[in-house]
Design a protein around this motif. Structure first.
Motif, PDB file in Angstrom:
ATOM      1  N   GLU A 137      54.375  37.036  40.444  1.00 17.07           N
ATOM      2  CA  GLU A 137      53.728  36.607  41.682  1.00 17.07           C
ATOM      3  C   GLU A 137      52.351  37.240  41.825  1.00 17.07           C
ATOM      4  N   ILE A 162      50.004  35.593  39.279  1.00 20.15           N
ATOM      5  CA  ILE A 162      49.574  34.266  39.732  1.00 20.15           C
ATOM      6  C   ILE A 162      48.507  34.387  40.809  1.00 20.15           C
ATOM      7  N   TYR A 163      48.684  35.341  41.715  1.00 23.12           N
ATOM      8  CA  TYR A 163      47.682  35.516  42.779  1.00 23.12           C
ATOM      9  C   TYR A 163      46.341  35.945  42.176  1.00 23.12           C
ATOM     10  N   THR A 190      45.332  35.293  39.178  1.00 23.16           N
ATOM     11  CA  THR A 190      44.819  34.108  38.479  1.00 23.16           C
ATOM     12  C   THR A 190      44.121  33.174  39.459  1.00 23.16           C
ATOM     13  N   CYS A 191      44.744  32.943  40.619  1.00 28.34           N
ATOM     14  CA  CYS A 191      44.134  32.081  41.642  1.00 28.34           C
ATOM     15  C   CYS A 191      42.778  32.622  42.084  1.00 28.34           C
ATOM     16  N   PHE A 215      47.903  25.922  30.993  1.00 29.06           N
ATOM     17  CA  PHE A 215      49.108  26.732  31.144  1.00 29.06           C
ATOM     18  C   PHE A 215      50.031  26.511  29.951  1.00 29.06           C
ATOM     19  N   MET A 230      54.896  27.852  35.794  1.00 27.94           N
ATOM     20  CA  MET A 230      53.759  28.639  36.276  1.00 27.94           C
ATOM     21  C   MET A 230      52.641  27.734  36.790  1.00 27.94           C
ATOM     22  N   LYS A 272      53.602  26.792  40.342  1.00 23.63           N
ATOM     23  CA  LYS A 272      53.473  27.925  41.259  1.00 23.63           C
ATOM     24  C   LYS A 272      52.004  28.246  41.531  1.00 23.63           C
ATOM     25  N   THR A 273      51.180  28.183  40.497  1.00 23.10           N
ATOM     26  CA  THR A 273      49.744  28.453  40.681  1.00 23.10           C
ATOM     27  C   THR A 273      49.101  27.365  41.524  1.00 23.10           C
ATOM     28  N   TYR A 274      49.480  26.125  41.281  1.00 20.23           N
ATOM     29  CA  TYR A 274      48.949  25.004  42.074  1.00 20.23           C
ATOM     30  C   TYR A 274      49.298  25.189  43.550  1.00 20.23           C
ATOM     31  N   MET A 283      47.240  27.971  44.996  1.00 16.07           N
ATOM     32  CA  MET A 283      45.840  27.572  45.155  1.00 16.07           C
ATOM     33  C   MET A 283      45.654  26.649  46.355  1.00 16.07           C
ATOM     34  N   VAL A 301      45.416  30.550  30.835  1.00 12.55           N
ATOM     35  CA  VAL A 301      46.162  31.499  31.673  1.00 12.55           C
ATOM     36  C   VAL A 301      46.951  32.485  30.826  1.00 12.55           C
TER      37      VAL A 301
END
Length: 934
Positions: free
Chosen positions: A740, A743-744, A746-747, A765, A770, A773-775, A778, A837
């Motif tokens: 988590e 991912i944050y 990465t965003c 990706f 993932m 979750k990233t989408y 975002m 990613v």
């Protein structure tokens, strides 16, 4: 000629019943084939215009504050629509919205005939790449200068309609007549128009020499083959000089032509391999111009030696590029003529025999099938190939296609009139005569496994996109089957209604129906369905119950479980095998029933109809036997050299199960059945090496070093000036469960870089999970009006559609996995950054990888270095290659995975891409550097 009023509306939303209102009306009137009147008005909706509507249309609140209310213009709108066809692009929306407003104002509504230009476009120009208004305008060369404004859109739609009408008037009488039998199930009211067009044909009959009519269907005539002239060239190098030199023919016929030394080097290497009867591995980096580089020696060899050369590609996109761009260029510039042909599997070609039957006997067609039939009728007046890839079918149309493809028609007697009009047989004939034969990896592997009985004979082969050959061959030499395909087959044969195939068969032969109890057929079909349903539900529950350590997740979200006639659960597996035998038992009973029908028909008569029924029976018997063989191979037999696995849709139906098998290694198969059989096989791709070494690819494919030329062709691009590689050093470590937080981070990095590059970003990706979750993160993280987010598997549409949508917006971010790592070509300013990613290692618990890894370990080898790392490096190179597609491109590649710098194996990734500046720093400092550099 009828009157048409073409209408377009701009509105505050899509749902008038929820209070959305009209903000702009555009109307264009057509009479006698001419645009005679235009009407335009802004409309005050008496409510704020949503910001996304303003962004789309450019219409702001101040633009409508002094505009008339709808009730002030309604009378004029109704008057303009009198005695006219109501025409719109997506007519149900515009007419529905307008009628809602008219009903609210006057208590009445328009009740007039309609034409939907989306539907009419699908019918009249089935080859169009898409049917959005902008796509049709571009395809038909209609200027569209102010999209998403009512009058401009109405005017463009009107001009498109006039082109459709002109096209319709050129169609032969027979095609119009066939369309008139389908029109009542269409959205558009075409019946009277079709009648008028047919009536005019009765008085102004003009024979078209390019068409013929067979059994009521108009077809394009077969073109006569061009005569070939003998080559008159001094040798291969002078031949290249005449073409590739700065004063050569290509420089005179191509704008901004520049001679590329790398292209000449590659062409010469291939020619030398042909002459020495050697195989070759050639890595040609982006910018080499490899398609032309291998076509030149291929054509020269084929024509001068009268020795056909086969070219195999992985994607239909590259096949189309070769046929539509590169081959015509050679025809224009070569000093001699040559012939070329494209050959695909039978499932790609229409069967006129099957189509005729469906055209005259289809009684329960839904809208999509009716539309598909209409599209095919027009397409058949224009196609030379009968290849379905030329057109875009609606969703249910693809299911209908399975009933009318050449694969469904079975054997055709060469004496039959259908044989001479078979597109598949025509393609085979052209392939036999071609100097250059273009095919795909799948059909190539089919030809190999069937002892070279499909493709025309050849001794020299060029395999483009060769990094896909191992995976394609492994899938081809394995097997797969799923619940849906079995049920589809059983439903197709019938047993539920009088319209089904078996009832059609037995009603054609009532004496046979009396002899063969139809209730027995129904019972057998029903038992087969129930037994297969029970089997696949049991397999689903079996996988669900397995411990998580045995389950992997593929990149499209399916759970995978590897089994080997499962030794871990012998009692449960014996139940699976018993259920499998029951399914096969009922399928064999169905086969026996059909054999009896076939024998009865053969003895009863020898008519054309009898031949059609016996061919159908033969086809269904073969398909059921294939199901039995697949089930036997996958669930009953045991082979140590095969990996088998089950995939399930975790949140799908409880019988959504897919069974797969592949050979663990194909090197021996390819060496024995391909490389040892052909004089020269050239394998080329932009990604074949790891750290400049072909060793991995040679081992995987079974190539011998002594008989294989190895050549790496450097790109002519100046990567050091065109791209920067950036790796953040401050991301959370995902290895310790901080997904988590990762991912944050990465965003944040994606957003920061996107603000610098103004979007125009591709994010790659390795995991669909993932990506989703990233989408989602975002979507909450950014202002939706600032960047448009487009995500594979989340946003609707195919890969090409998502790519086009991405290019259509000024500030967009495209999320992709699996297929987006390659084959996505976005040159120029449309793409200025690529974010990778995670390094693209295959999941260690993937069934095929695990089986290959276990095999390597049993041989005392390091599976990571021998298998996992080389695959990941090649995949990484493909992702990296998305950014720089021309010498003018410039941008940033950001890798969010710091293993590329910290792990010992990281150097393999960096050393396998062109030498470029590498920055390993905090995200903040990287953004400062990106801002300076761009």
């Amino acid at each position: 000629m009828p009157k048409f009023v073409v209408v377009d509306l701009e509105t505050t939303g899509h749902t008038p019943k929820k209070g959305d209102k009209i903000i702009e009306v555009g109307m264009v009137t057509i009479e006698d084939g001419e645009i005679v009147h235009q009407f335009h008005s802004m409309v005050n909706p008496e409510q704020p215009i949503p910001s996304f509507i303003s962004q789309l249309t450019g219409i702001e609140d101040q633009d409508v504050q002094d505009a008339p209310l709808f009730d002030e213009i309604v009378d004029e709108i109704v008057h303009l629509c009198q005695d006219a066809y109501f025409v719109a692009h997506h007519v149900q929306f515009d007419l529905g919205f307008l009628n809602h407003a008219i009903q609210e104002t006057t208590g009445k509504s328009l009740d007039i005939p309609v034409i939907d230009t989306v539907e009419l476009g699908r019918i009249m120009i089935p080859q169009a790449p898409g049917y959005k208004l902008a796509q049709l305008a571009e395809y038909l060369d209609v200027a569209h200068e102010n999209p998403h404004r009512a009058l401009a859109d109405a005017y463009v739609t009107a001009n498109i309609l006039l082109q459709f009408i002109h096209k319709a008037k050129q169609l032969p009488y027979e095609t119009l007549q066939q369309l008139s039998t389908l029109d009542r199930k269409l959205k558009s009211d075409l019946h009277e128009l079709l009648s008028n067009w047919m009536e005019s044909k009765a008085f102004t009959i003009q024979e078209r020499e390019d068409l013929e009519v067979f059994r009521g269907i108009a077809l394009k005539r077969i073109r006569e083959e061009e005569q070939r002239n003998s080559p008159d060239v001094e040798g291969f190098q002078p031949y290249l000089d005449d073409l590739l030199g700065n004063d050569g023919s290509l420089s005179k016929n191509m704008e901004r032509y520049e001679e590329r030394g790398s292209q000449r080097t590659m062409a010469t290497t291939i020619y030398d391999a042909f002459q020495s009867e050697s195989h070759a591995l050639i890595e040609a980096e982006t910018g080499t111009g490899k398609s032309l580089a291998y076509l030149l020696p291929a054509v020269y060899e084929a024509v001068t030696k009268q020795n056909r050369v086969v070219i195999s590609t992985h994607t239909t996109h590259l096949q189309s590029q070769l046929l539509d761009k590169e081959v015509p260029l050679l025809h224009k510039n070569l000093p001699f003529s040559f012939t070329s042909a494209l050959f695909k599997g039978k499932q790609h070609y229409i069967s006129l025999k099957k189509f005729e039957f469906e055209l005259y006997h289809g009684t329960s067609d839904n809208y999509d099938i009716t539309l598909t039939k209409a599209m095919l009728l027009v397409w058949l007046t224009e196609t030379d190939t009968g290849d379905i890839d030329e057109i875009q079918l609606p969703s249910s149309g693809n299911i209908f296609w399975r009933r009318i493809s050449a694969e469904a028609e079975g054997y055709i007697d060469p004496k039959s009139p259908w044989f001479s009009r078979s597109f598949y047989q025509r393609a085979r004939k052209q392939a036999q005569k071609a100097d250059l034969l273009i095919t795909n990896h799948s059909l190539l592997c089919t030809d190999i496994s069937e002892n070279y009985s499909l493709l025309a004979s050849y001794s020299k082969l060029i395999i483009d996109e060769a990094h896909h050959l191992e995976a394609t061959a492994a899938k081809h030499f394995g097997r797969k089957i799923d619940y849906v395909s079995i049920q589809y087959l059983l439903n197709e044969m019938g047993g539920n209604s009088a319209g089904d195939w078996i009832y059609g068969l037995l009603s054609s032969y009532p004496e046979m129906a009396l002899k063969h109890d139809i209730t027995k057929w129904d019972e057998l079909v029903q038992n087969s369905k129930e037994e297969s349903d029970e089997l696949f539900r049991f397999l689903f529950s079996y996988v669900v119950k397995q411990h998580n350590a045995h389950i992997s997740l593929n990149d499209v979200g399916r759970y995978q479980y590897r089994f080997q006639n499962d030794q871990e659960n012998p009692q449960t597996w014996s139940t699976v095998q018993e259920m499998t035998r029951r399914v096969s038992f009922y399928l064999r009973d169905l086969i026996q029933f059909l054999h009896k029908c076939k024998n009865w028909i053969s003895l009863a008569e020898t008519s054309e109809e009898a031949s059609r029924w016996t061919e159908d029976i033969r086809m269904y018997i073969e398909r059921m036997e294939e199901v039995i063989h697949s089930l036997d191979h996958l669930l009953l037999s045991e082979e140590e050299s095969i990996v088998k696995w089950i995939e399930i849709e975790a949140y799908g139906a409880k019988n959504a199960v897919f069974l797969h098998s592949e050979p663990i290694e194909i090197a021996t198969i390819m060496q024995d059945q391909l490389f040892a059989q052909k004089e020269s096989v050239i394998l080329t791709s932009a990604t074949l090496t790891m750290k400049d070494s072909f060793t991995f690819m040679m081992k995987r494919l079974g190539l011998e070093k002594s008989s294989t030329i190895q050549q790496k062709i450097q790109s002519p691009f100046h990567y050091e000036d065109q791209v920067q590689l950036m790796i953040p050093n401050d991301f959370p470590n995902i290895k310790y469960g901080d997904q988590e937080d990762f991912i944050y981070a990465t965003c944040e990095a994606i957003y920061s870089l996107a603000t610098i590059t103004k979007g125009r970003m591709l994010v790659l990706f390795t995991s669909y999970d993932m990506l989703k979750k990233t989408y989602s993160a975002m979507k909450e993280f950014i202002d939706q009006e600032e960047f448009i987010l487009i995500a594979q598997g989340v946003s609707s549409g195919s890969r090409s559609r998502l790519k086009k949508n991405f290019q259509a917006f000024d500030q967009a971010i495209l999320f992709g996995t699996s297929s987006f790592w390659e084959g996505v070509d976005i040159p120029g300013q449309d793409l200025t950054s690529v974010v990778i990613v995670r390094l693209p290692f295959q999941p260690p618990d993937h069934p095929v990888y695990k089986a290959k890894s276990d095999a390597l370990k049993s041989q005392g080898k390091n599976a990571f270095m021998e298998l996992s790392l080389p695959n990941a490096v090649i995949r990484f190179k493909q992702g990296f290659g998305r950014l720089i597609r021309s010498s003018q491109d410039r941008g940033i590649v950001m890798v969010c995975d710091d293993r590329i710098m910290k792990a010992k194996y990281g150097k393999y990734f960096i050393d396998s891409i062109p030498s470029i500046p590498v920055h390993f720093d905090s995200t903040h400092k990287l953004m400062e550097e990106a801002r300076r550099w761009l």
